[in-house]
Enzyme design. Structure first.
Site, PDB file in Angstrom:
ATOM      1  N   ASP A 193      35.984  -4.420  60.931  1.00 32.45           N
ATOM      2  CA  ASP A 193      35.295  -3.348  61.709  1.00 32.45           C
ATOM      3  C   ASP A 193      36.216  -2.416  61.616  1.00 32.45           C
ATOM      4  OD1 ASP A 193      33.225  -1.158  62.448  1.00 32.45           O
ATOM      5  OD2 ASP A 193      33.568  -2.398  64.432  1.00 32.45           O
ATOM      6  N   GLU A 197      35.247   5.925  68.768  1.00 32.41           N
ATOM      7  CA  GLU A 197      34.030   5.107  69.328  1.00 32.41           C
ATOM      8  C   GLU A 197      33.683   5.150  70.502  1.00 32.41           C
ATOM      9  OE1 GLU A 197      31.369   3.605  68.010  1.00 32.41           O
ATOM     10  OE2 GLU A 197      31.992   5.121  66.295  1.00 32.41           O
ATOM     11  N   TYR A 205      40.499   6.447  62.930  1.00 30.22           N
ATOM     12  CA  TYR A 205      39.364   5.087  63.313  1.00 30.22           C
ATOM     13  C   TYR A 205      40.171   3.686  63.108  1.00 30.22           C
ATOM     14  CZ  TYR A 205      34.323   4.845  63.258  1.00 30.22           C
ATOM     15  OH  TYR A 205      33.009   4.128  64.059  1.00 30.22           O
ATOM     16  N   HIS A 212      26.682  11.466  69.497  1.00 29.36           N
ATOM     17  CA  HIS A 212      27.303  10.229  69.871  1.00 29.36           C
ATOM     18  C   HIS A 212      28.077  10.330  68.082  1.00 29.36           C
ATOM     19  CE1 HIS A 212      30.018   6.345  68.765  1.00 29.36           C
ATOM     20  NE2 HIS A 212      29.145   6.570  67.429  1.00 29.36           N
ATOM     21  N   GLU A 213      27.415  11.218  66.534  1.00 27.53           N
ATOM     22  CA  GLU A 213      27.741  11.371  65.652  1.00 27.53           C
ATOM     23  C   GLU A 213      28.524  12.598  65.386  1.00 27.53           C
ATOM     24  OE1 GLU A 213      25.908   7.892  64.995  1.00 27.53           O
ATOM     25  OE2 GLU A 213      27.885   9.102  64.184  1.00 27.53           O
ATOM     26  N   HIS A 237      32.065  12.355  66.779  1.00 25.21           N
ATOM     27  CA  HIS A 237      32.950  11.484  65.456  1.00 25.21           C
ATOM     28  C   HIS A 237      33.556  13.771  65.400  1.00 25.21           C
ATOM     29  CE1 HIS A 237      33.058   7.659  66.437  1.00 25.21           C
ATOM     30  NE2 HIS A 237      31.995   7.291  65.435  1.00 25.21           N
ATOM     31  N   HIS A 283      34.273  -1.209  67.046  1.00 29.92           N
ATOM     32  CA  HIS A 283      32.752  -1.530  67.900  1.00 29.92           C
ATOM     33  C   HIS A 283      32.370  -2.439  68.748  1.00 29.92           C
ATOM     34  CE1 HIS A 283      31.564   1.152  64.092  1.00 29.92           C
ATOM     35  NE2 HIS A 283      30.576   1.967  64.886  1.00 29.92           N
TER      36      HIS A 283
HETATM   37  C1  LIG Z   1      23.705   2.624  64.286  1.00 35.29           C
HETATM   38  C2  LIG Z   1      25.577   2.488  63.249  1.00 35.29           C
HETATM   39  C3  LIG Z   1      26.012   1.830  62.925  1.00 35.29           C
HETATM   40  C4  LIG Z   1      27.307   1.854  62.389  1.00 35.29           C
HETATM   41  C5  LIG Z   1      28.397   2.867  62.300  1.00 35.29           C
HETATM   42  C6  LIG Z   1      27.678   4.122  63.349  1.00 35.29           C
HETATM   43  C7  LIG Z   1      28.418   4.773  64.028  1.00 35.29           C
HETATM   44  O1  LIG Z   1      28.501   5.979  63.837  1.00 35.29           O
HETATM   45  O2  LIG Z   1      29.335   4.214  64.144  1.00 35.29           O
HETATM   46  C8  LIG Z   1      26.754   4.052  64.308  1.00 35.29           C
HETATM   47  O3  LIG Z   1      25.959   4.551  64.652  1.00 35.29           O
HETATM   48  C9  LIG Z   1      25.519   4.023  66.306  1.00 35.29           C
HETATM   49  O4  LIG Z   1      26.547   3.722  66.628  1.00 35.29           O
HETATM   50  C10 LIG Z   1      25.400   5.552  66.853  1.00 35.29           C
HETATM   51  C11 LIG Z   1      25.501   5.431  68.680  1.00 35.29           C
HETATM   52  C12 LIG Z   1      24.344   4.672  67.623  1.00 35.29           C
HETATM   53 ZN   LIG Z   2      30.636   5.589  66.170  1.00 37.95          ZN
END
Ligand SMILES: Cc1cccc(C(=O)O)c1OC(=O)C1CC1
Ligand SMILES: [Zn+2]
Ligand SMILES: [Ca+2]
Length: 304
Positions: free
Chosen positions: A224, A169, A160, A145-146, A149, A229
């Protein structure tokens, strides 16, 4: 003393044994992987629970990375390598910039930090507070996921915020699935270590974790970054519909092509539907069952 690429081993966040591509210099071992083609480097650091980046190289004295305090470092490093290999082997993409950029991760960021992020230059992982999360690099879908990005930033550049941000996302979650296709859950391996069977998000059932899964339920909010998200549930559900009807192999080609060829910084959900349909047409034909499945997937979530 000669410097050399070495193979170490250790235990990840879930106490799972794994080998590691490391580097030895002057009797110290580093989480520094020089095995990738065209000199692509993967390197892992620790912030030692501070907030300055990148922090310090993760090191070990004997290339056996077995301390509990090293588990997050072990997984960030091993999983970054897996994600590198996925993009190279499946999409012929050489790192997030498609030019062999060094993939840098820092773990043990902050204190009880329930977060992971790409900061524009590197991946950063908190240790979690032990209740909401354990060390976030302990999940391959999170690392994917990261790093996605970063890929998105270098390709579509989806802003974003609001619908483009929810797509940003969603693409990160969808490639998280492609790396971790055993389930349609996100972050399940590191989320709430004391509770089994739950996850941060679900692509198959977004509403199980409070996300909309139809355009009629789009959440208009400024928090957000416009609910990125939350509203990602809608394109995530469309992705689940697509994958479950055409399969992973075709879906990942379509999603990668849409991300790298058609999507732009201000693309909204309707444009994403069009980009995925065009990608399906390019790859499998406009009259194909694959094309029709993508169309049906987005019809079902109310995006036209
Ligand atoms: C845990 C977390 C908090 C905030 C942003 C993200 C983000 O990277 O958008 C995040 O990571 C994820 O969503 C990964 C998939 C679990
Ligand atoms: Zn993310
Ligand atoms: Ca998963």
């Amino acid at each position: 003393v000669t410097d050399a690429a070495t193979t170490g081993s250790g235990y990840g966040v879930l106490d799972d044994y794994k080998t590691l591509n490391t580097y030895s210099s002057n009797g110290t071992y580093y989480l520094y992987d020089v095995t990738k083609p065209m000199n692509g480097v993967i390197e892992t650091f620790t912030a030692r629970n501070g907030s300055s980046l990148p922090g310090y190289y993760s090191t070990d004295s004997n290339n056996s990375w077995t301390a509990y305090s090293q588990a997050a470092d072990v997984d960030a490093h091993a999983y970054a390598g897996k994600v590198y290999d996925y993009y190279k082997n499946t999409h012929n993409r050489n790192s997030f910039d498609n030019n062999g950029a060094t993939i840098r991760s820092t773990v043990h960021y902050g204190s009880n930090y329930n977060n992971a992020f790409w900061n524009g230059s590197q991946m950063v992982y908190g240790d979690g507070d032990g209740s909401t999360f354990t060390s976030l690099s302990g999940a391959l879908d999170v690392v994917a996921h990261e790093l996605t990005h970063a890929v998105t930033e270098r390709t579509a550049g989806l802003q974003y915020q609001y619908q483009s941000g929810a797509l940003n996302e969603s693409f990160s979650d969808v490639f998280g699935y492609f790396l971790d296709p055993g389930d349609y859950l996100m972050g399940e391996d590191v989320y709430t270590p004391g509770i089994s069977g739950d996850a941060l998000r679900s692509l198959s059932n977004p509403s199980k974790y409070g996300q909309p899964e139809h355009m009629n339920n789009y959440v208009n909010t400024s928090s957000d970054n416009g609910g990125v998200h939350t509203n990602s549930g809608i394109p995530n559900k469309a992705a689940y519909n697509t994958i479950s009807s055409i399969g992973k192999a075709k879906a990942e080609k379509i999603y990668y092509r849409a991300l790298t060829v058609y999507l732009t910084p201000t693309s909204n959900f309707s444009y994403a539907r069009a980009a995925l349909l065009q990608s399906a047409a390019d790859l499998y034909g406009s009259g194909s069952s694959t094309y029709n499945s993508v169309k049906a997937a987005w019809d079902a979530v109310g995006v036209y």
